[in-house]
Design a protein around this motif. Structure first.
Motif, mmCIF file in Angstrom:
data_model
loop_
_atom_site.group_PDB
_atom_site.id
_atom_site.type_symbol
_atom_site.label_atom_id
_atom_site.label_comp_id
_atom_site.label_asym_id
_atom_site.label_seq_id
_atom_site.Cartn_x
_atom_site.Cartn_y
_atom_site.Cartn_z
ATOM 1 N N LEU A 1 -5.313 -5.382 -10.139
ATOM 2 C CA LEU A 1 -4.318 -4.368 -10.495
ATOM 3 C C LEU A 1 -3.802 -4.589 -11.917
ATOM 4 O O LEU A 1 -3.622 -3.626 -12.679
ATOM 5 C CB LEU A 1 -3.156 -4.397 -9.504
ATOM 6 N N HIS B 1 -7.468 2.228 -13.388
ATOM 7 C CA HIS B 1 -8.412 2.554 -12.327
ATOM 8 C C HIS B 1 -7.703 3.348 -11.223
ATOM 9 O O HIS B 1 -6.548 3.069 -10.903
ATOM 10 C CB HIS B 1 -8.998 1.262 -11.746
ATOM 11 N N TRP C 1 -6.866 3.350 -8.204
ATOM 12 C CA TRP C 1 -6.830 2.480 -7.039
ATOM 13 C C TRP C 1 -6.252 3.169 -5.807
ATOM 14 O O TRP C 1 -5.317 3.959 -5.900
ATOM 15 C CB TRP C 1 -5.978 1.240 -7.328
ATOM 16 N N SER D 1 -9.883 1.046 -1.686
ATOM 17 C CA SER D 1 -10.789 0.593 -2.742
ATOM 18 C C SER D 1 -10.441 -0.821 -3.197
ATOM 19 O O SER D 1 -11.329 -1.627 -3.508
ATOM 20 C CB SER D 1 -10.749 1.562 -3.929
ATOM 21 N N LEU D 2 -9.163 -1.135 -3.218
ATOM 22 C CA LEU D 2 -8.745 -2.483 -3.585
ATOM 23 C C LEU D 2 -9.209 -3.491 -2.535
ATOM 24 O O LEU D 2 -9.710 -4.566 -2.866
ATOM 25 C CB LEU D 2 -7.220 -2.527 -3.733
ATOM 26 N N ARG E 1 -12.898 -4.245 -2.920
ATOM 27 C CA ARG E 1 -13.190 -5.179 -4.010
ATOM 28 C C ARG E 1 -12.827 -6.609 -3.635
ATOM 29 O O ARG E 1 -13.423 -7.576 -4.145
ATOM 30 C CB ARG E 1 -12.407 -4.764 -5.269
#
Length: 318
Positions: free
Chosen positions: A218, A224, A226, A230-231, A234
């Motif tokens: 972040l 991005h 986010w 999606s976080l 990752r």
């Protein structure tokens, strides 16, 4: 980006108020400058800090450093309980409690001020005068008065500040700003590493293998688009697991943290660059200037343009 880098990259003094205060007892100075942060280092004698919101006076001796968080008022004195002889207002203005000016009558030289040239107490003072020079999240993590005793840290910057503060060479204000920034960073890095520092959730969370990775993503990629999903992808965990773990360790949700981080970055860039509000909005992850302005006004109480012009914020919450 490590646990402190993103926040410690924020302190950038711009024409900070720096002063060597030389005093002989009895003396007492009331500080009502509304500044967000002030550093004080005693090089001779001692000084007490009596903060309006702090329960106990704090004694500062040679080699110690004290960091005082504003905007609440406080008194610096040779002994708690004394009547202030001087009142420091916004911008370093100085006068008696009756309003009589003192700046010239107590001037002892370049950035040197006090009631006696050979006073038994000397205090170096460095004040960040504007909100935004130190990140809101960092300020919120600090107590009203933070004291590092001389035996708790070994910083070579104190003698540098002591030597530079009364010099009047070309570009000296810039040199002092940078020394002040480095001194603040060194002090906070030492303080956060202490077991009794009660470090905030975001600092402790940086050591977690999942949440620490999420925080770094972040911070490093604010633009991005986010989502929690999606976080989580990752970070290699489920959406629910990340949301639960992040909130438990940091004290807020990933998206709340991201929103505050984006606004903090935008606030810094508004003050530090000439980029348009539209450009800054897209750099930090907003769809455009309208979206950034709406968020800025909701959280900080002023528009991005007003913040850039130096208007004080109307609220302090995040």
């Amino acid at each position: 980006m490590d646990a402190l880098a993103g926040l410690l990259d924020g302190p950038r003094a711009r024409g900070a108020f720096l002063l060597r205060m030389v005093m002989e007892p009895p003396w007492s100075v009331r500080i009502e400058d509304h500044a967000p942060l002030c550093l004080m280092c005693v090089t001779r004698g001692e000084a007490w800090i009596v903060h309006d919101t702090h329960p106990e006076p704090v004694l500062v001796r040679p080699g110690d450093i004290a960091i005082v968080r504003g905007p609440h008022a406080y008194t610096v004195t040779d002994a708690p309980g004394g009547t202030p002889h001087a009142l420091i207002g916004p911008g370093g203005t100085c006068h008696t409690l009756r309003g009589e000016p003192l700046a010239q009558s107590m001037r002892l030289g370049v950035r040197t001020w006090g009631n006696a040239p050979d006073g038994s107490s000397t205090v170096l003072v460095g004040t960040y005068q504007m909100a935004g020079e130190v990140s809101r999240r960092l300020l919120d993590a600090l107590p009203d008065v933070l004291r590092l005793p001389a035996d708790a840290w070994n910083c070579p910057l104190l003698p540098v500040l002591d030597e530079e503060i009364s010099r009047d060479d070309p570009g000296q204000s810039v040199v002092l700003d940078r020394v002040l920034d480095l001194l603040l960073i060194a002090a906070l890095r030492t303080w956060f590493s202490r077991p009794d520092a009660a470090a905030p959730g975001w600092y402790r969370a940086m050591g977690d293998p999942v949440v620490g990775q999420a925080l770094r993503l972040l911070q490093n990629e604010p633009a991005h688009p986010w989502t929690v999903a999606s976080l989580a992808a990752r970070c290699g965990v489920s959406r629910a697991a990340l949301a639960r773990r992040f909130t438990a360790l940091v004290g807020e949700s990933p998206m709340a943290y991201l929103a505050d981080w984006r606004l903090s970055l935008a606030a810094d860039r508004l003050r530090e660059t000439d980029a348009t509000v539209e450009s800054i909005a897209r750099q930090v992850g907003y769809g455009g200037s309208f979206a950034l302005s709406t968020a800025f006004k909701r959280v900080r109480g002023i528009s991005p343009q007003e913040h850039r012009a130096g208007k004080p914020e109307l609220v302090t919450g995040g």
